[in-house]
Motif scaffolding. Structure first.
Motif, PDB file in Angstrom:
ATOM      1  N   GLY A  43       7.254 -37.579 -99.032  1.00  0.00           N
ATOM      2  CA  GLY A  43       8.693 -37.753 -99.166  1.00  0.00           C
ATOM      3  C   GLY A  43       9.243 -39.131 -98.406  1.00  0.00           C
ATOM      4  O   GLY A  43      10.298 -39.618 -98.910  1.00  0.00           O
ATOM      5  N   LEU A  44       8.638 -39.378 -97.399  1.00  0.00           N
ATOM      6  CA  LEU A  44       9.256 -40.648 -96.624  1.00  0.00           C
ATOM      7  C   LEU A  44       8.587 -41.952 -97.581  1.00  0.00           C
ATOM      8  O   LEU A  44       9.315 -42.687 -97.417  1.00  0.00           O
ATOM      9  CB  LEU A  44       8.194 -40.778 -95.303  1.00  0.00           C
ATOM     10  CG  LEU A  44       8.977 -39.630 -94.392  1.00  0.00           C
ATOM     11  CD1 LEU A  44       7.885 -39.709 -92.979  1.00  0.00           C
ATOM     12  CD2 LEU A  44      10.219 -39.872 -93.895  1.00  0.00           C
ATOM     13  N   ILE A  45       7.470 -41.804 -98.030  1.00  0.00           N
ATOM     14  CA  ILE A  45       7.069 -43.044 -98.917  1.00  0.00           C
ATOM     15  C   ILE A  45       8.162 -43.209-100.090  1.00  0.00           C
ATOM     16  O   ILE A  45       8.601 -44.128-100.317  1.00  0.00           O
ATOM     17  CB  ILE A  45       5.666 -42.792 -99.378  1.00  0.00           C
ATOM     18  CG1 ILE A  45       4.863 -43.171 -98.261  1.00  0.00           C
ATOM     19  CG2 ILE A  45       5.423 -44.013-100.590  1.00  0.00           C
ATOM     20  CD1 ILE A  45       3.282 -42.698 -98.612  1.00  0.00           C
ATOM     21  N   LEU A  46       8.493 -42.050-100.694  1.00  0.00           N
ATOM     22  CA  LEU A  46       9.424 -42.179-101.914  1.00  0.00           C
ATOM     23  C   LEU A  46      10.697 -42.648-101.393  1.00  0.00           C
ATOM     24  O   LEU A  46      11.452 -43.245-102.142  1.00  0.00           O
ATOM     25  CB  LEU A  46       9.640 -40.747-102.758  1.00  0.00           C
ATOM     26  CG  LEU A  46       8.186 -40.347-103.331  1.00  0.00           C
ATOM     27  CD1 LEU A  46       8.335 -38.878-103.831  1.00  0.00           C
ATOM     28  CD2 LEU A  46       7.903 -41.495-104.551  1.00  0.00           C
ATOM     29  N   GLY A  47      11.188 -42.040-100.196  1.00  0.00           N
ATOM     30  CA  GLY A  47      12.532 -42.338 -99.845  1.00  0.00           C
ATOM     31  C   GLY A  47      12.547 -43.818 -99.605  1.00  0.00           C
ATOM     32  O   GLY A  47      13.747 -44.465 -99.717  1.00  0.00           O
ATOM     33  N   ALA A  48      11.444 -44.523 -98.898  1.00  0.00           N
ATOM     34  CA  ALA A  48      11.556 -45.968 -98.566  1.00  0.00           C
ATOM     35  C   ALA A  48      11.509 -46.472 -99.715  1.00  0.00           C
ATOM     36  O   ALA A  48      12.095 -47.602 -99.810  1.00  0.00           O
ATOM     37  CB  ALA A  48      10.445 -46.112 -97.856  1.00  0.00           C
ATOM     38  N   MET A  49      10.703 -46.176-100.659  1.00  0.00           N
ATOM     39  CA  MET A  49      10.830 -46.840-102.045  1.00  0.00           C
ATOM     40  C   MET A  49      12.153 -46.922-102.611  1.00  0.00           C
ATOM     41  O   MET A  49      12.540 -48.183-103.213  1.00  0.00           O
ATOM     42  CB  MET A  49       9.657 -46.415-103.202  1.00  0.00           C
ATOM     43  CG  MET A  49       8.130 -46.305-102.723  1.00  0.00           C
ATOM     44  SD  MET A  49       7.081 -45.597-103.696  1.00  0.00           S
ATOM     45  CE  MET A  49       7.590 -46.054-105.194  1.00  0.00           C
ATOM     46  N   ALA A  50      12.778 -45.716-102.831  1.00  0.00           N
ATOM     47  CA  ALA A  50      14.094 -45.783-103.204  1.00  0.00           C
ATOM     48  C   ALA A  50      15.176 -46.445-102.441  1.00  0.00           C
ATOM     49  O   ALA A  50      15.855 -47.258-103.147  1.00  0.00           O
ATOM     50  CB  ALA A  50      14.806 -44.453-103.209  1.00  0.00           C
ATOM     51  N   ALA A  51      14.959 -46.847-101.317  1.00  0.00           N
ATOM     52  CA  ALA A  51      15.958 -47.349-100.420  1.00  0.00           C
ATOM     53  C   ALA A  51      15.723 -48.813-100.654  1.00  0.00           C
ATOM     54  O   ALA A  51      16.719 -49.660-100.613  1.00  0.00           O
ATOM     55  CB  ALA A  51      15.853 -47.065 -98.897  1.00  0.00           C
ATOM     56  N   PHE A  52      14.590 -49.515-100.748  1.00  0.00           N
ATOM     57  CA  PHE A  52      14.081 -51.010-100.934  1.00  0.00           C
ATOM     58  C   PHE A  52      14.383 -51.386-102.249  1.00  0.00           C
ATOM     59  O   PHE A  52      14.726 -52.424-102.416  1.00  0.00           O
ATOM     60  CB  PHE A  52      12.818 -51.336-100.417  1.00  0.00           C
ATOM     61  CG  PHE A  52      12.543 -51.111 -99.119  1.00  0.00           C
ATOM     62  CD1 PHE A  52      13.178 -52.306 -98.371  1.00  0.00           C
ATOM     63  CD2 PHE A  52      11.481 -50.306 -98.374  1.00  0.00           C
ATOM     64  CE1 PHE A  52      12.900 -52.194 -97.025  1.00  0.00           C
ATOM     65  CE2 PHE A  52      11.553 -50.421 -96.875  1.00  0.00           C
ATOM     66  CZ  PHE A  52      12.084 -51.252 -96.218  1.00  0.00           C
ATOM     67  N   GLU A  53      14.484 -50.184-103.351  1.00  0.00           N
ATOM     68  CA  GLU A  53      14.765 -50.801-104.854  1.00  0.00           C
ATOM     69  C   GLU A  53      16.179 -50.924-105.035  1.00  0.00           C
ATOM     70  O   GLU A  53      16.433 -51.633-105.922  1.00  0.00           O
ATOM     71  CB  GLU A  53      14.123 -49.378-105.535  1.00  0.00           C
ATOM     72  CG  GLU A  53      14.597 -49.782-106.878  1.00  0.00           C
ATOM     73  CD  GLU A  53      14.030 -48.609-107.780  1.00  0.00           C
ATOM     74  OE1 GLU A  53      14.951 -48.130-108.486  1.00  0.00           O
ATOM     75  OE2 GLU A  53      12.827 -48.318-107.944  1.00  0.00           O
ATOM     76  N   ARG A  54      16.902 -50.305-104.081  1.00  0.00           N
ATOM     77  CA  ARG A  54      18.659 -50.527-104.403  1.00  0.00           C
ATOM     78  C   ARG A  54      18.801 -52.061-103.793  1.00  0.00           C
ATOM     79  O   ARG A  54      18.725 -52.262-102.877  1.00  0.00           O
ATOM     80  CB  ARG A  54      19.196 -49.359-103.756  1.00  0.00           C
ATOM     81  CG  ARG A  54      20.594 -49.161-104.035  1.00  0.00           C
ATOM     82  CD  ARG A  54      21.145 -47.995-103.405  1.00  0.00           C
ATOM     83  NE  ARG A  54      22.489 -47.678-104.190  1.00  0.00           N
ATOM     84  CZ  ARG A  54      23.479 -46.892-103.591  1.00  0.00           C
ATOM     85  NH1 ARG A  54      23.247 -46.186-102.586  1.00  0.00           N
ATOM     86  NH2 ARG A  54      24.395 -46.797-104.127  1.00  0.00           N
ATOM     87  N   GLU A  55      19.627 -52.619-104.803  1.00  0.00           N
ATOM     88  CA  GLU A  55      20.233 -53.876-104.264  1.00  0.00           C
ATOM     89  C   GLU A  55      21.332 -53.868-104.519  1.00  0.00           C
ATOM     90  O   GLU A  55      22.251 -53.579-105.034  1.00  0.00           O
ATOM     91  CB  GLU A  55      19.509 -54.954-105.411  1.00  0.00           C
ATOM     92  CG  GLU A  55      18.190 -54.984-105.127  1.00  0.00           C
ATOM     93  CD  GLU A  55      17.563 -56.009-106.511  1.00  0.00           C
ATOM     94  OE1 GLU A  55      18.356 -57.132-106.853  1.00  0.00           O
ATOM     95  OE2 GLU A  55      16.623 -55.698-106.674  1.00  0.00           O
TER      96      GLU A  55
END
Length: 76
Positions: A64-76
């Protein structure tokens, strides 16, 4: 036939041939999916479901933490 009728006829032939090619290509891609890709996709999905169902507590949290971090960095 007049020039206008010939032009209309040519346009209709082009439109019909384009529509038929879309229908044929859609059918071919559908058959490719059904007869070729559905087996490997099913194997991958079964593996993924077994992998995720084996997660307990901490590993689910890490995922969950990895997916959340991926989603946060993907957003521009």
């Amino acid at each position: 036939m007049s020039d206008t009728m010939k032009a209309i006829n040519n346009d209709l032939v082009k439109a019909f041939s384009t529509g038929v090619s879309y229908i044929v290509s859609t059918g071919l891609v559908g058959m490719l999916y059904l007869y070729v890709l559905i087996g490997p996709i099913g194997v991958a999905m079964r593996w993924l479901v077994s992998m995720l169902s084996d997660m307990r507590g901490g590993s689910g949290l890490v995922l969950g933490l990895i997916l959340g971090a991926m989603a946060a960095f993907e957003r521009e």
